[in-house]
Design an enzyme around this catalytic site. Sequence first.
Site, PDB file in Angstrom:
ATOM      1  N   ARG A   1       1.057  22.942  18.538  1.00 45.92           N
ATOM      2  CA  ARG A   1       0.272  23.875  19.189  1.00 45.92           C
ATOM      3  C   ARG A   1       0.288  23.900  20.635  1.00 45.92           C
ATOM      4  O   ARG A   1       0.237  25.063  21.228  1.00 45.92           O
ATOM      5  CB  ARG A   1      -1.138  23.414  18.650  1.00 45.92           C
ATOM      6  CG  ARG A   1      -1.523  23.807  17.336  1.00 45.92           C
ATOM      7  CD  ARG A   1      -2.873  23.489  16.931  1.00 45.92           C
ATOM      8  NE  ARG A   1      -3.643  22.125  17.195  1.00 45.92           N
ATOM      9  CZ  ARG A   1      -3.345  21.281  15.963  1.00 45.92           C
ATOM     10  NH1 ARG A   1      -3.290  21.871  14.813  1.00 45.92           N
ATOM     11  NH2 ARG A   1      -3.848  20.068  16.228  1.00 45.92           N
TER      12      ARG A   1
ATOM     13  N   LYS B   1      -2.959  13.333   3.137  1.00 49.44           N
ATOM     14  CA  LYS B   1      -3.682  12.547   2.102  1.00 49.44           C
ATOM     15  C   LYS B   1      -4.964  13.678   1.953  1.00 49.44           C
ATOM     16  O   LYS B   1      -5.173  14.041   0.542  1.00 49.44           O
ATOM     17  CB  LYS B   1      -4.274  11.530   2.226  1.00 49.44           C
ATOM     18  CG  LYS B   1      -5.035  11.107   3.478  1.00 49.44           C
ATOM     19  CD  LYS B   1      -5.679   9.957   3.890  1.00 49.44           C
ATOM     20  CE  LYS B   1      -6.201   9.786   5.143  1.00 49.44           C
ATOM     21  NZ  LYS B   1      -5.328  10.030   6.371  1.00 49.44           N
TER      22      LYS B   1
ATOM     23  N   VAL C   1      -0.427   7.501   1.160  1.00 49.34           N
ATOM     24  CA  VAL C   1      -1.299   6.603   0.667  1.00 49.34           C
ATOM     25  C   VAL C   1      -0.456   5.308   1.384  1.00 49.34           C
ATOM     26  O   VAL C   1       0.653   5.007   1.092  1.00 49.34           O
ATOM     27  CB  VAL C   1      -1.222   6.371  -0.779  1.00 49.34           C
ATOM     28  CG1 VAL C   1      -2.088   5.304  -1.182  1.00 49.34           C
ATOM     29  CG2 VAL C   1      -2.005   7.872  -1.036  1.00 49.34           C
TER      30      VAL C   1
ATOM     31  N   GLY D   1      -7.857   0.777  19.090  1.00 48.04           N
ATOM     32  CA  GLY D   1      -7.222   1.808  18.677  1.00 48.04           C
ATOM     33  C   GLY D   1      -7.261   2.040  17.136  1.00 48.04           C
ATOM     34  O   GLY D   1      -6.573   2.895  16.463  1.00 48.04           O
TER      35      GLY D   1
ATOM     36  N   ASP E   1     -11.502   8.524   3.424  1.00 50.25           N
ATOM     37  CA  ASP E   1     -10.454   8.684   3.670  1.00 50.25           C
ATOM     38  C   ASP E   1      -9.763   7.800   2.380  1.00 50.25           C
ATOM     39  O   ASP E   1      -8.794   8.237   1.769  1.00 50.25           O
ATOM     40  CB  ASP E   1      -9.938   7.638   4.798  1.00 50.25           C
ATOM     41  CG  ASP E   1      -8.475   7.294   4.994  1.00 50.25           C
ATOM     42  OD1 ASP E   1      -7.777   8.259   5.577  1.00 50.25           O
ATOM     43  OD2 ASP E   1      -8.038   6.219   4.510  1.00 50.25           O
TER      44      ASP E   1
ATOM     45  N   LYS F   1      -7.211   9.002  -0.941  1.00 52.24           N
ATOM     46  CA  LYS F   1      -6.335   8.168  -1.385  1.00 52.24           C
ATOM     47  C   LYS F   1      -6.470   7.903  -2.773  1.00 52.24           C
ATOM     48  O   LYS F   1      -5.310   7.570  -3.642  1.00 52.24           O
ATOM     49  CB  LYS F   1      -6.069   6.968  -0.416  1.00 52.24           C
ATOM     50  CG  LYS F   1      -5.518   7.364   0.806  1.00 52.24           C
ATOM     51  CD  LYS F   1      -5.670   6.134   1.848  1.00 52.24           C
ATOM     52  CE  LYS F   1      -5.139   6.611   3.441  1.00 52.24           C
ATOM     53  NZ  LYS F   1      -5.393   5.675   4.197  1.00 52.24           N
TER      54      LYS F   1
ATOM     55  N   GLY G   1      -0.096   3.320  11.610  1.00 53.19           N
ATOM     56  CA  GLY G   1       1.196   3.232  12.646  1.00 53.19           C
ATOM     57  C   GLY G   1       1.822   4.159  12.700  1.00 53.19           C
ATOM     58  O   GLY G   1       2.650   4.450  11.792  1.00 53.19           O
TER      59      GLY G   1
END
Length: 436
Positions: free
Chosen positions: A48, A106, A133, A188, A202, A206, A309
């Site tokens: 974007r 997901k 997942v 983080g 979330d 999954k 990660g």
Amino acid sequence: MIEYRPIRVGLLGAGSVGSQVARLLLEHADELANRIGTPLELVGIAVRNLDAKRDADLPDRLFTTDAEALIQGSDVVVELIGGIEPARSLVHLAISSGADVVTGNKALLASHGPELFAAAEQVGAQLSYEAAVAGAIPIIRPLRESLAGDRVDRILGIVNGTTNFILDRMDSTGASLEDALATATELGYAEADPTADIGGYDAAQKAAILASLAFHTSVPVEAVHREGITGVTAEQVESARAAGFVVKLLAICERLADPETGQEGVSARVYPALVPRSHPLAAVHGANNAVFVEAAAAGPLMFYGAGAGGVQTASAVLGDLVAIARRHVIGGPGTSESTHADLPILPIRSITTRYSITLEVVDEPGVLEAIAHVFAEHGVSVEQLAQTAGPAGSRATLVIGTHVAAESALADTVAALAKSPVVASVASVLRVEGTV
């Protein structure tokens, strides 16, 4: 051997995962070409904002804001935008233009998987999603291929690294949920708005994907029972530790018989639960993920590793990409999804489980008899009971562990206890999973 032309790869999104996918494609180009039998050519990266900061140093010439044109010139499209739109429209465009698709989205698959798989099957395209997942953990391909001839009966998964970090920190340090969440945010692991993680959304997405794969049945995310960890307290975690358990947010998918009809159905649910410290899932620390699969022939299987990660998840994306590229070289249609079992999705009240119930009760004669009567009335038997008395004339605390029973009976028992005149409050209710 006939030499195959380079396979053109279009990448949608250059966030933490997308940047690492692009970097690895460029840095390992020769090695990947040797594995596939032809080069992978990264023809562009659609973003974007062309000026946004990236997690990897990538050539400016690759970036474009014209995602549609990039898709039209690609053999394989890697979608790492996230969310529903424009990802859904772009994946449909890729499939209709003849490209295969790799995605780590997901939310998209949990909400629109069946329509996307149907579109891919219609044109013989491949839609792969190992990264959707459990990050780097290879769980999609084993369920989709390795266990396709087996009967998967149950899946217990820790599939959200943020909540596992929070609960693990509460267990190891005695921190409150608020303090553990603050630490996760500083490191983080948690987003500025952690609702998707701590609310269980979330993990529910999954769970829908895993259940659909494992039981060859389309399981929409709306059918997944969801409870997050927002109600978990430091006192519950400490009590669990003292009893030999650890609290984990579990995604559970299983086959079971409908208690009303006796017919086989599917349950998919997410909730915090007590797991015995002897169970493999209890040893999953930090932000790691793990999926425990129980199959009829293969037996118990454990998949463990980094659940998130950029570079770790990029590994899963590249695995799908290499597999698709090999198919391009040797020829043949993509692998379609197997959802032909079409089992009914059963509600949470159809499952069987165990409860650990903590009650604050009045400290007077006849209390235990009254409590026992409530359990007997609902057909639930007590396995363990521990009582802590307060000062004379005050309240006492009861921690009651049940035997396995129907969720409906257990829930009704808790509701009746809450109305009992000898019960001051139902302080805590947690299910117990992972026991024989």
